[in-house]
Design a protein around this motif. Structure first.
Motif, short mmCIF file in Angstrom:
data_model
loop_
_atom_site.label_atom_id
_atom_site.label_comp_id
_atom_site.label_asym_id
_atom_site.label_seq_id
_atom_site.Cartn_x
_atom_site.Cartn_y
_atom_site.Cartn_z
N ALA A 284 -7.47 -68.36 -10.31
CA ALA A 284 -7.97 -68.48 -8.94
C ALA A 284 -9.49 -68.57 -8.92
O ALA A 284 -10.08 -69.28 -8.11
N ASN A 285 -10.13 -67.86 -9.85
CA ASN A 285 -11.59 -67.90 -9.93
C ASN A 285 -12.07 -69.29 -10.35
O ASN A 285 -13.10 -69.77 -9.87
N ARG A 286 -11.35 -69.93 -11.24
CA ARG A 286 -11.74 -71.29 -11.65
C ARG A 286 -11.61 -72.27 -10.49
O ARG A 286 -12.41 -73.20 -10.37
N GLN A 287 -10.60 -72.08 -9.64
CA GLN A 287 -10.40 -72.97 -8.50
C GLN A 287 -11.40 -72.70 -7.39
O GLN A 287 -11.88 -73.63 -6.73
N ASN A 288 -11.73 -71.46 -7.16
CA ASN A 288 -12.61 -71.11 -6.03
C ASN A 288 -13.52 -69.96 -6.43
O ASN A 288 -13.35 -68.83 -5.98
N PRO A 289 -14.51 -70.21 -7.28
CA PRO A 289 -15.36 -69.11 -7.77
C PRO A 289 -16.19 -68.47 -6.67
O PRO A 289 -16.54 -67.30 -6.78
N GLU A 290 -16.50 -69.22 -5.62
CA GLU A 290 -17.32 -68.65 -4.55
C GLU A 290 -16.60 -67.50 -3.86
O GLU A 290 -17.20 -66.49 -3.51
N LYS A 291 -15.30 -67.66 -3.67
CA LYS A 291 -14.53 -66.62 -2.98
C LYS A 291 -14.01 -65.55 -3.94
O LYS A 291 -14.11 -64.36 -3.68
N VAL A 292 -13.44 -65.99 -5.07
CA VAL A 292 -12.75 -65.07 -5.99
C VAL A 292 -13.72 -64.40 -6.95
O VAL A 292 -13.45 -63.33 -7.48
N THR B 236 -8.26 -60.94 -2.72
CA THR B 236 -8.62 -62.36 -2.82
C THR B 236 -7.60 -63.26 -2.13
O THR B 236 -7.80 -64.48 -2.06
N ASP B 237 -6.50 -62.70 -1.64
CA ASP B 237 -5.45 -63.48 -0.97
C ASP B 237 -4.79 -64.48 -1.91
O ASP B 237 -4.23 -65.48 -1.47
N VAL B 238 -4.88 -64.24 -3.21
CA VAL B 238 -4.33 -65.21 -4.15
C VAL B 238 -2.84 -65.40 -3.95
O VAL B 238 -2.32 -66.51 -4.01
N GLN B 239 -2.15 -64.30 -3.67
CA GLN B 239 -0.70 -64.38 -3.57
C GLN B 239 -0.22 -64.50 -2.14
O GLN B 239 0.97 -64.56 -1.89
N ASP B 240 -1.12 -64.56 -1.17
CA ASP B 240 -0.71 -64.69 0.22
C ASP B 240 -0.27 -66.11 0.52
O ASP B 240 -0.82 -67.08 0.01
N VAL B 241 0.71 -66.24 1.40
CA VAL B 241 1.12 -67.55 1.88
C VAL B 241 0.12 -68.00 2.93
O VAL B 241 -0.22 -67.25 3.84
N ARG B 242 -0.37 -69.25 2.81
CA ARG B 242 -1.34 -69.76 3.77
C ARG B 242 -0.70 -69.90 5.14
O ARG B 242 0.50 -70.10 5.26
N VAL B 243 -1.56 -69.83 6.18
CA VAL B 243 -1.05 -69.96 7.54
C VAL B 243 -0.41 -71.33 7.70
O VAL B 243 -0.82 -72.31 7.09
N ASN B 244 0.63 -71.40 8.53
CA ASN B 244 1.37 -72.64 8.69
C ASN B 244 1.03 -73.37 9.98
O ASN B 244 1.74 -74.29 10.38
N GLN B 245 -0.05 -72.99 10.65
CA GLN B 245 -0.47 -73.66 11.87
C GLN B 245 -1.84 -74.32 11.69
O GLN B 245 -2.68 -74.27 12.57
N LEU C 107 -7.20 -84.76 5.92
CA LEU C 107 -7.81 -83.75 5.05
C LEU C 107 -6.77 -83.31 4.02
O LEU C 107 -5.58 -83.21 4.34
N GLU C 108 -7.23 -83.02 2.82
CA GLU C 108 -6.35 -82.47 1.79
C GLU C 108 -6.95 -81.17 1.28
O GLU C 108 -8.16 -81.09 1.02
N LEU C 109 -6.10 -80.18 1.11
CA LEU C 109 -6.54 -78.87 0.65
C LEU C 109 -5.54 -78.33 -0.36
O LEU C 109 -4.33 -78.35 -0.11
N THR C 110 -6.04 -77.88 -1.50
CA THR C 110 -5.19 -77.28 -2.53
C THR C 110 -5.01 -75.80 -2.21
O THR C 110 -5.98 -75.05 -2.14
N GLN C 111 -3.76 -75.37 -2.02
CA GLN C 111 -3.47 -73.98 -1.70
C GLN C 111 -3.44 -73.13 -2.96
O GLN C 111 -3.52 -73.64 -4.08
N GLY C 112 -3.37 -71.81 -2.72
CA GLY C 112 -3.40 -70.87 -3.84
C GLY C 112 -2.26 -71.07 -4.82
O GLY C 112 -2.40 -70.78 -6.01
N ASN C 113 -1.09 -71.55 -4.33
CA ASN C 113 0.05 -71.76 -5.23
C ASN C 113 0.03 -73.12 -5.90
O ASN C 113 0.97 -73.49 -6.59
N GLY C 114 -1.04 -73.89 -5.68
CA GLY C 114 -1.17 -75.19 -6.33
C GLY C 114 -0.68 -76.35 -5.51
O GLY C 114 -0.91 -77.51 -5.87
#
Length: 521
Positions: free
Chosen positions: A64-72, A220-229, A295-302
């Protein structure tokens, strides 16, 4: 991986630890020492499983740190510190176990196959020797590790479990005997029991490490499911754009944290990355347009999340509002107030000039002052504005230039402290006339109020025979001869003021065609 403190595994470990401490107080047999080996093997397997789980959790944080070092990043750094402390203490305990076994069995001693399990001297020698004993160092390391782990944990229940598992407190009965923690644990302790106690310590270290890693992962919310709205939005600086100007819009994904930047695609092309999501394009055609993309966004689960967007905007012709404050034409040689504005543009970003060089145009207060120079030559006011950092033309505006109209002559006198102008045609009290120094000339028609300087004038009186008696004044004041003629006038008599010469703010001298009839009241 989170380990429930009330799980059967943890309860079993605690129970074995209690039984172990009870057995240490007894003169145990060889069969009991064999039991210690069984407990040690069980603890070792459990500890190994915890190590695997903790490593997996740490690797997840590292990914997760490699994907988003600013947050993680901040949480990953803390996790790395926790893991380093746990590994260091774990390895140190492993070294102590090996030293104790080698002290009992020789240099070839093997922790997995202890021969002199009943040896009561080996643990005491390694841990309690006056100058080289490791007991004090282990005591200090456990305390440092425990307090560091507690600093990351906020839940009181978790804190209590970690505090008890890694406790270095000596029971009161042993304190009374003057024993410290290392003497309480390792004095006259069989090798098998000492190794099992140290293995239990390693298990507690891994448990505390897992608790903290799990907590840091949650943060870090790594394992949280992203909001669906989630929805994509385009936020333009303006939906109306001047032709030739720039359309600016901020494209954002709602309900996502600001540290996770989505990729922006417009017309199937990925746009250059920028932190704020700005998009700009030059608008050279008027009309209504639509900005479409996704827009495209990569979520925590890939997984990749895609959201489309659409925003309409209008491009209009350049326009500005230019109005003469006091008149519909501009007068040569006169300061003509001008108000200039562009809809949607601050006044500080609007500029205006006289494009054809006929005079000057300067800013004054919230408006402008135009002073044309040549009569009959149009004044062209050119308006520009700063739009999105570039100068944009807002059009040219043409005004006809005329000479100031002729003023009218007046007799000005005070009336209850307020200046009043006598325009003729009605009676003027003789007392007022005698106290008035002279005449004035001005354009005073309700639209313009422009004073002129009187250079001279002529009064015409009529004697009893009907003959005209002219008297000339040099300047704006009545002459002594004219004042004398006023005194001779009776009620109802009249005279005329004519041939008034005056010069205005444009510097043009003129003789007024207007004659002022004065009736003495």
């Amino acid at each position: 991986m989170y380990i429930n403190p009330d799980s059967p595994r943890q309860k079993m470990i605690n129970l074995m630890y209690i039984v172990l401490m009870a057995l240490l107080a007894l003169n145990v047999s060889s069969d009991v020492l064999n039991g210690f080996s069984l407990v040690d093997e069980s603890l070792s397997r459990t500890t190994a499983n915890s190590t695997v789980q903790n490593n997996a959790l740490f690797q997840e944080l590292a990914g997760a740190n490699r994907q988003n070092p600013e947050k993680v990043g901040p949480w990953y750094e803390k996790a790395a510190h926790v893991k380093a402390m746990a590994d260091s203490l774990y390895r140190y305990v492993d070294e102590l176990k090996l030293r104790i076994v080698q002290e009992a069995d020789g240099d070839d001693g093997d922790v997995a196959h202890i021969e002199n399990r009943e040896d009561l001297e080996a643990a005491s020698y390694v841990m309690l020797a006056p100058t080289r004993g490791e007991g004090k160092e282990l005591y200090n390391r456990i305390n440092r590790f425990r307090e560091t782990m507690l600093s990351y944990v906020g839940d009181p229940v978790q804190q209590q479990i970690i505090r008890e598992n890694l406790s270095t407190t000596v029971p009161n009965s042993f304190q009374a005997a003057g024993k410290n923690w290392q003497e309480y644990i390792f004095e006259n302790t069989p090798v098998a029991a000492a190794v099992t106690l140290l293995t239990k310590l390693q298990s507690d270290v891994r448990y505390a490490e897992g608790e903290v890693l799990h907590l840091l992962t949650q943060n870090t919310d790594v394992q949280d499911v992203r909001v669906n709205q989630l929805q994509a939005y385009v936020i333009p600086t303006s939906q109306n754009v001047v032709r030739g100007g720039t359309y600016s819009a901020r494209i954002i994904l709602a309900a996502v944290d600001s540290t996770q930047r989505p990729a922006i695609y417009i017309g199937g092309q990925r746009q250059p990355d920028n932190k704020e999501g700005w998009y700009e394009t030059v608008c050279n055609r008027t009309g209504e347009f639509s900005l479409n993309g996704y827009l495209e966004l990569t979520q925590g689960n890939g997984d990749t999340l895609r959201r489309p967007f659409e925003q309409k905007y209008t491009v209009v012709e350049p326009s500005a509002t230019v109005s003469a404050t006091l008149m519909n034409v501009l007068y040569a040689g006169y300061d003509n107030p001008i108000s200039i504005s562009v809809p949607g543009i601050p006044a500080s970003q609007v500029q205006a000039t006289l494009a054809n060089g006929n005079g000057t145009l300067r800013r004054q207060g919230n408006g402008y002052i135009a002073r044309p120079a040549n009569i009959g030559k149009d004044a062209v006011i050119r308006v520009t504005a700063q739009v999105n950092g570039r100068t944009q033309s807002m059009g040219d505006y043409t005004y006809r230039v005329r000479q100031l109209p002729d003023p009218s002559p007046f007799i000005e006198y005070p009336d209850k402290g307020t200046p009043k102008r006598y325009r003729g045609g009605t009676g003027l009290p003789k007392a007022v006339l005698m106290n008035t120094p002279g005449i004035v000339a001005a354009i005073d028609d309700g639209l313009l109020n422009i004073n002129f300087r009187v250079l001279g004038f002529e009064t015409v009186f009529f004697d009893n025979m009907g003959n005209a008696v002219p008297e000339v004044s040099a300047g704006a004041s009545f002459s002594a001869r004219q004042k004398e003629m006023f005194r001779r006038l009776s009620r109802g008599k009249r005279f005329y003021i004519s041939r008034v010469r005056a010069v205005g703010p444009d510097g043009v001298e003129r003789t007024l065609p207007t004659t002022l009839e004065v009736i003495v009241n």
